[in-house]
Scaffold this motif. Structure first.
Motif, PDB file in Angstrom:
ATOM      1  N   ASN A 142       7.850  -2.040  -9.687  1.00  0.00           N
ATOM      2  CA  ASN A 142       7.875  -1.274  -8.433  1.00  0.00           C
ATOM      3  C   ASN A 142       9.302  -0.993  -7.970  1.00  0.00           C
ATOM      4  O   ASN A 142       9.559   0.034  -7.348  1.00  0.00           O
ATOM      5  CB  ASN A 142       7.186  -2.046  -7.299  1.00  0.00           C
ATOM      6  CG  ASN A 142       5.693  -2.154  -7.481  1.00  0.00           C
ATOM      7  OD1 ASN A 142       5.100  -1.472  -8.316  1.00  0.00           O
ATOM      8  ND2 ASN A 142       5.067  -3.015  -6.699  1.00  0.00           N
ATOM      9  N   ASN A 143      10.208  -1.944  -8.208  1.00  0.00           N
ATOM     10  CA  ASN A 143      11.548  -1.871  -7.630  1.00  0.00           C
ATOM     11  C   ASN A 143      12.611  -1.832  -8.720  1.00  0.00           C
ATOM     12  O   ASN A 143      13.616  -2.547  -8.652  1.00  0.00           O
ATOM     13  CB  ASN A 143      11.766  -3.075  -6.709  1.00  0.00           C
ATOM     14  CG  ASN A 143      10.765  -3.095  -5.565  1.00  0.00           C
ATOM     15  OD1 ASN A 143      10.770  -2.221  -4.710  1.00  0.00           O
ATOM     16  ND2 ASN A 143       9.863  -4.065  -5.588  1.00  0.00           N
ATOM     17  N   LYS A 193      -5.213  -5.601   4.037  1.00  0.00           N
ATOM     18  CA  LYS A 193      -5.424  -6.105   2.678  1.00  0.00           C
ATOM     19  C   LYS A 193      -4.211  -6.911   2.232  1.00  0.00           C
ATOM     20  O   LYS A 193      -3.111  -6.368   2.100  1.00  0.00           O
ATOM     21  CB  LYS A 193      -5.607  -4.919   1.712  1.00  0.00           C
ATOM     22  CG  LYS A 193      -7.013  -4.360   1.678  1.00  0.00           C
ATOM     23  CD  LYS A 193      -7.091  -3.183   0.713  1.00  0.00           C
ATOM     24  CE  LYS A 193      -6.505  -1.931   1.371  1.00  0.00           C
ATOM     25  NZ  LYS A 193      -6.424  -0.781   0.465  1.00  0.00           N
ATOM     26  N   SER A 236      14.918   0.170  -9.456  1.00  0.00           N
ATOM     27  CA  SER A 236      16.297   0.534  -9.085  1.00  0.00           C
ATOM     28  C   SER A 236      17.136  -0.724  -8.897  1.00  0.00           C
ATOM     29  O   SER A 236      18.331  -0.735  -9.163  1.00  0.00           O
ATOM     30  CB  SER A 236      16.350   1.297  -7.768  1.00  0.00           C
ATOM     31  OG  SER A 236      15.490   2.391  -7.786  1.00  0.00           O
ATOM     32  N   MET A 237      16.504  -1.789  -8.422  1.00  0.00           N
ATOM     33  CA  MET A 237      17.241  -3.040  -8.192  1.00  0.00           C
ATOM     34  C   MET A 237      17.790  -3.610  -9.486  1.00  0.00           C
ATOM     35  O   MET A 237      18.790  -4.318  -9.484  1.00  0.00           O
ATOM     36  CB  MET A 237      16.294  -4.095  -7.612  1.00  0.00           C
ATOM     37  CG  MET A 237      15.948  -3.879  -6.186  1.00  0.00           C
ATOM     38  SD  MET A 237      15.112  -5.380  -5.617  1.00  0.00           S
ATOM     39  CE  MET A 237      14.410  -4.721  -4.140  1.00  0.00           C
ATOM     40  N   LYS A 292       7.553   4.394  -0.108  1.00  0.00           N
ATOM     41  CA  LYS A 292       8.342   3.343  -0.776  1.00  0.00           C
ATOM     42  C   LYS A 292       9.805   3.786  -0.748  1.00  0.00           C
ATOM     43  O   LYS A 292      10.150   4.818  -1.292  1.00  0.00           O
ATOM     44  CB  LYS A 292       7.904   3.127  -2.231  1.00  0.00           C
ATOM     45  CG  LYS A 292       8.765   2.077  -2.947  1.00  0.00           C
ATOM     46  CD  LYS A 292       8.241   1.683  -4.323  1.00  0.00           C
ATOM     47  CE  LYS A 292       8.760   2.611  -5.412  1.00  0.00           C
ATOM     48  NZ  LYS A 292       8.478   2.097  -6.779  1.00  0.00           N
ATOM     49  N   PRO A 316      13.464   3.498  -2.112  1.00  0.00           N
ATOM     50  CA  PRO A 316      14.065   2.914  -3.323  1.00  0.00           C
ATOM     51  C   PRO A 316      15.300   2.075  -2.988  1.00  0.00           C
ATOM     52  O   PRO A 316      16.425   2.428  -3.333  1.00  0.00           O
ATOM     53  CB  PRO A 316      14.419   4.150  -4.160  1.00  0.00           C
ATOM     54  CG  PRO A 316      14.644   5.243  -3.166  1.00  0.00           C
ATOM     55  CD  PRO A 316      13.735   4.962  -2.007  1.00  0.00           C
ATOM     56  N   PHE A 317      15.082   0.925  -2.320  1.00  0.00           N
ATOM     57  CA  PHE A 317      16.188   0.041  -1.993  1.00  0.00           C
ATOM     58  C   PHE A 317      16.851  -0.477  -3.269  1.00  0.00           C
ATOM     59  O   PHE A 317      16.184  -0.732  -4.270  1.00  0.00           O
ATOM     60  CB  PHE A 317      15.713  -1.152  -1.164  1.00  0.00           C
ATOM     61  CG  PHE A 317      15.383  -0.810   0.265  1.00  0.00           C
ATOM     62  CD1 PHE A 317      14.077  -0.918   0.737  1.00  0.00           C
ATOM     63  CD2 PHE A 317      16.375  -0.391   1.151  1.00  0.00           C
ATOM     64  CE1 PHE A 317      13.764  -0.605   2.051  1.00  0.00           C
ATOM     65  CE2 PHE A 317      16.071  -0.076   2.469  1.00  0.00           C
ATOM     66  CZ  PHE A 317      14.765  -0.179   2.913  1.00  0.00           C
ATOM     67  N   THR A 365       0.835  -1.206   0.000  1.00  0.00           N
ATOM     68  CA  THR A 365       0.000   0.000   0.000  1.00  0.00           C
ATOM     69  C   THR A 365       0.872   1.259   0.000  1.00  0.00           C
ATOM     70  O   THR A 365       2.086   1.183   0.227  1.00  0.00           O
ATOM     71  CB  THR A 365      -0.852   0.019   1.276  1.00  0.00           C
ATOM     72  OG1 THR A 365       0.048  -0.082   2.400  1.00  0.00           O
ATOM     73  CG2 THR A 365      -1.803  -1.157   1.312  1.00  0.00           C
TER      74      THR A 365
END
Ligand code: ATP
Ligand code: ATP
Ligand code: MG
Ligand code: MG
Lengths: 462, 462
Positions: free
Chosen positions: B15-16, B3, B18-19, A414, A416-417, A95
Motif C-alpha cells: 500500500n505504501n 470496519k 513510496s516509503m 490515500k 502517498p506519504f 478503506t
C-alpha cells in the motif's frame, strides 16, 4: 552460521522509530500530540460530529510529560479497544475514503514511545454511547499484541460518547513548543468548525473555538477507480469474487464502470464478457490492467473525498495573513493506483505577507487530508513542482523574493506519504501533475491581478 | 458501523511503496538496483569474500526491464530461501553488527514491485557450496509469505557458491540512468576491493574492477552498549534471561561491563548485586536505564563496525576529484540506543572541485554503512549540521561558494534511517553531535592549510 529471524511489525517500528517521527525527544513531543489529535479529529468529522477536543500536556517530572486528550468522537467498540491501541497495523481506516489516519500505526507508536521511555502503560476510556470502557494496556512488542493490565466498565447515564487517552512519556516540550503551536494554528485554518483547547506544561492555554456552525458532510467509501490499479490489486479482487462472477460483472466493481462502459471496455480489449473472471489467465489480467491505464473512463466523482473548499481556504488565509490578494484553484478529481484525489492550491500575495523574508526561502503551507505538514518541506512533491515545474518568471513572480505565500492541500483516499511519520508527500507523477496545473492557474490569476493593479497605478500617476 | 482490520507487513508496504523507494517508475529502477546490489555486497564483505558482482539490466518490452544480478557471496541456506525472498520482516541482519541490510524488506520490495507491474515471479538460484537451489516464487501479500511456483536442485561439481536473482519489472531506465551510474561510482569510492560489472539496457558497460587486493576484516556481532538502552530493551533481555541470573551477572550482558564495572554500577545505584534479575520491579528497571545514561562506561570498542578508514577515503576522493587538499577525521566509537557507531568526515578543497558551482548549493557526499545516499539530502542530519551547527565563517569558509566538497560516512550497527528506502539519516542527537565534532576538526585543519598557503603566497609575492 547465519541466524535468520522474523520480526513483528511492532518490533520493526520499535527498532526504527525515527521513521515514525520519534527521531529525538523534541520531535517526539510533536509526534505524540499530532497522532492523538488526528485520531480524535477522525473520530469526529468522519462521522458528522463537530469536534470538541481537549488536550493537556503536564510536566510530571524533570523531563517527563503526561498528555491527556479527550474528544467527543464516535468512540471505539469494546471488542476492538485492546487491538486498536495495542496492535500495529490494526485500524479502521484501511478503506477507500479520505481520513487522516491511514497506517494503523500512529496511536500505537505514541503508546510505544511512552512505554520505552517511562515503562508506563496507556490509559484509555471510551464509549460509543452505551457503557464506558476503561482499559490500561501496554504493547507486547515481540508478539505485536496488547497486554491488558486492567479493565473496568462504568455505567453511562448521560450517554457520554467519545474517547480519552492518557500517556506518560519523556520529551522536550520547550524545544517543541513553536512547532506544536504552529500545528494547532494550521489546524485552525483547515478546520473552522472544530474547537480545540490545549493546556501546555507552562499553564498557557491555546484556545481555538469553532468559527463556523456548519460542517462539510463526511466522505463516503467508494469503489477503486480503474485508472492506475495494478496487477496485485486486480488479482486480489478476482480472488475475493464468487466463482460464477463474469468479467462483465467483475468490471462493475470499479468506480465509474457501469454495464455500458464495461461492455465497451471488454470489446475494446477483445475479451469475452461472459468469461468467469476466476478463469482469466495472468496474461489476460495484465492486459486488463494495461487497458485500465489507456482507456478513457469518467474521472472519479470525489464522493470519497473531503476538500477544504475555496471559502474555507480564503477565510483561513485571510485571518492568518490578511493578504492583498488570494487566488484559489480547485482541481477536478483525479486518480492514481485506483485512489481518487483532489488538489486545492492558493497563492496569497502582499498585505500581511512581507517580502523582507530575509531567508530567501519559498513560503509554503502544506496540508494533506487536512493534516498540517510542517517538516521536511524541501523534498515534498509540492516543493519539487515549485522549484522545477513552474516557470515563475513567466508570470512576473519570484516565490523566493516576492511577498508570496503558496498554499497546497491534497485531499486523497490515500495520500502517498514518503514517511511513516507523514512528514512529506512522495513524488508521485499524477499528484505532481495536478499540483503543477493548479499552481499555474493560480499564478495566471495573480499575474492578471498584478498587471491590472500596475495599470491602475500608472493611470493614477499621470 | 466501523470496519476494523489487520494488515500484514507485505500489505502495508504494498500500500505504501513510496516509503520504500518505489515512488514512481524512475525511482523504482534505482531502488531495485540498489536493493539487489546491497544484498550481494553484504553476502560478500560480511563474510570476508572479495565481492565480484555482475549486474545486467535488459529491456524486454516497451517499458519493461529485466534485472539479473549474480554474486560470489555466501549464498542462502536452502531451508531459508523461500522466506528470505518472500516474507517481509524476515532476514539475517537483525544483529548488533554493521551491514547494509537492516529491515528484512528491500529484496522483497523489489520482488513485489516486479509482481505488481508485470505479474511475474522472481527467479533465485543460490548455493552455499553444496547443491545449487533454484526457486521461482511470488509473494502472498495478504499472508506475507512466499508462494513457491517451482523448485529445482542441481549438482554443484565446481562448488559454485553465491546467489543469482532475476526480476522483471516496469521502469524508466533512461530517466534513472544518471543516478544509477552515480550510485555505482560512489560505491567504487567506498569499496576499492570490490569488482562490479554492469550491462545497461543500451548495451553500455560500467566496469569497475577491484583497485586493491586486501579487504578490511568483517565486523563481529557485539553485545549492546549500555548507553541509551531503553526500558523495553532491558525488559526483553530480562525476559530472555534464565531464572537464577543475578543483577550482577545480567549487567555483564552489556558491552564494556565486566564484573568490576558491574559491581561499581550496582553500588552506585544502591541495588543488591545478587538480586535475581527477574525479580526487579518496574521502578528498579527504570532506575537502571536512567543510570545507564549518566554512569561513565568505557565507550564502545568498534569491533561490530567497519569504517572505511582514512586511506580508502583519501584514495577515493583523490581518484574522483583530485583535490588540492583533503582533511580526514575519524571520530572514536560512540553509541545511541545501545548501538555503536563511528563518524568519518572529510573536507576536500580545490583541484578538480571548482567553485563556479552556479547552483549555490552545498556539495555533500553521504554514505551510511558504505551505502551511497543520493536522495533527500536537504533533510539529512549531516545537512542540518552543515547548515545549522558549523560556524563556517569562523574557519574562513563558505561551503556554498568555495570549491569545497563535504564527505560524511556513518558506520553503525544500526543507522537511524528516516525512510524505509534509506534515503536519508534521521536527526538523532548523538549522531548529530559526532558529525559536528568531526566537521569542526576537518574545518580547523583546512583553515590551517589555507592560512599556511596564503602566507606562502604572500611571501613569494614580496
Ligand atoms: N480517539 C479515537 N476515537 C475513536 N477511535 C480511535 C481513536 N483513536 C484511535 N482510534 C481507533 O484506533 C485505530 C488505530 O489508531 P492508530 O492511530 O494506531 O491508526 P490509524 O489512525 O488508523 O492510522 P495512522 O497510523 O495513520 O494514524 C483507528 O483506526 C481508530 O479506529
Ligand atoms: N544475494 C544474496 N546473498 C545471500 N543472502 C541474501 C542475498 N539476498 C538476500 N539475502 C538474504 O535474504 C535476506 C532478506 O533480504 P532483504 O533485502 O529482504 O532484507 P535485508 O537485506 O536483511 O534488509 P534490508 O531490507 O535493509 O535490505 C537477507 O537478510 C539475506 O539473509
Ligand atoms: Mg492514527
Ligand atoms: Mg537487503
Amino acid at each position: 552460521s547465519t541466524k535468520f529471524k522474523q520480526l513483528s511489525p511492532a518490533e520493526f517500528f520499535y527498532n526504527n522509530r525515527s521513521m515514525a517521527g520519534f527521531d529525538n525527544p523534541t520531535r517526539a513531543v510533536y509526534t505524540v500530540m499530532r497522532e492523538l489529535i488526528e485520531n480524535s479529529l477522525d473520530a469526529c468529522d468522519a462521522h458528522g460530529i463537530k469536534p470538541l477536543i481537549y488536550v493537556s500536556l503536564k510536566r510530571v517530572a524533570a523531563d517527563e510529560l503526561e498528555v491527556l486528550i479527550a474528544d467527543n468522537g464516535v468512540g471505539v467498540p469494546s471488542r476492538y479497544i485492546a487491538d486498536a491501541f495495542g496492535r500495529v497495523f490494526f485500524g479502521s481506516k484501511y478503506t477507500i475514503r479520505q481520513s487522516r489516519g491511514t497506517f494503523g500505526l500512529g496511536g500505537k507508536m505514541a503508546i510505544l514511545y511512552g512505554q520505552l521511555t517511562t515503562g508506563e502503560p496507556v490509559n484509555v476510556a471510551t464509549s460509543i454511547g452505551s457503557d464506558i470502557h476503561l482499559v490500561k494496556l501496554s504493547i507486547d512488542i515481540k508478539l505485536n499484541q496488547p497486554i491488558v493490565h486492567q479493565k473496568k466498565i462504568l455505567h453511562n447515564p448521560n450517554s457520554y460518547r467519545g474517547t480519552t487517552v492518557s500517556i506518560k512519556f519523556k520529551g522536550d516540550y520547550v524545544s517543541a513548543r513553536n512547532r506544536v503551536i504552529r500545528y494547532l494554528r494550521m489546524t485552525r485554518i483547515a478546520l473552522p468548525y472544530a474547537s480545540i483547547i490545549f493546556f501546555d506544561p507552562e499553564n498557557q492555554v491555546f484556545l481555538a473555538p469553532a468559527l463556523t456552525e456548519s460542517m462539510p458532510k463526511p466522505p463516503v467509501e467508494s469503489k477503486p477507480h480503474p485508472y492506475g490499479v495494478d496487477i496485485i490489486k486486480v488479482k486480489e479482487m478476482v480472488d475475493s469474487s464468487k466463482r460464477e462472477v463474469t468479467l462483465l460483472k467483475f468490471l462493475q466493481k470499479f468506480s465509474r464502470i457501469g454495464v455500458t462502459t464495461a461492455s465497451r471496455f471488454v470489446t475494446w480489449l477483445g475479451l469475452d464478457p461472459n468469461r468467469p473472471v476466476k478463469k482469466l489467465s495472468d496474461d489476460e489480467i495484465k492486459k486488463i490492467v494495461e487497458g485500465f491505464k489507456s482507456f478513457t473512463f469518467l474521472p472519479p466523482d470525489g464522493s470519497s473525498l473531503s476538500p477544504l473548499g475555496e471559502q474555507t481556504i480564503r477565510t483561513g488565509l485571510t485571518s492568518e495573513y490578511n493578504p492583498e490578494f488570494i487566488s484559489v484553484t480547485t482541481r477536478p478529481p483525479s486518480a492514481y493506483e485506483g485512489f481518487s484525489f483532489i488538489v486545492e492550491a492558493a497563492l496569497a500575495y502582499g498585505g500581511g505577507i512581507n517580502s523582507e523574508n530575509g531567508s530567501n526561502e519559498v513560503r509554503l503551507l502544506r496540508f494533506a487530508n487536512k493534516i498540517p505538514l510542517i517538516y521536511d518541506s524541501s523534498n515534498d512533491v509540492a516543493m519539487k513542482v515549485i522549484e522545477e515545474d513552474i516557470d515563475w518568471a513567466n508570470y512576473g513572480l519570484d516565490p523566493k523574493v516576492d511577498p508570496l505565500l503558496i498554499f497546497i492541500h491534497i485531499a486523497a483516499s490515500k495520500v502517498p506519504f514518503k514517511t511513516a511519520g507523514k512528514e512529506y508527500v512522495a513524488d508521485r507523477e499524477e499528484v505532481r501533475r495536478e499540483i503543477r496545473l493548479a499552481l499555474r492557474k493560480c499564478a495566471r490569476d495573480l499575474k492578471t491581478y498584478l498587471s491590472k493593479k500596475k495599470r491602475e497605478q500608472n493611470f493614477h500617476m499621470r
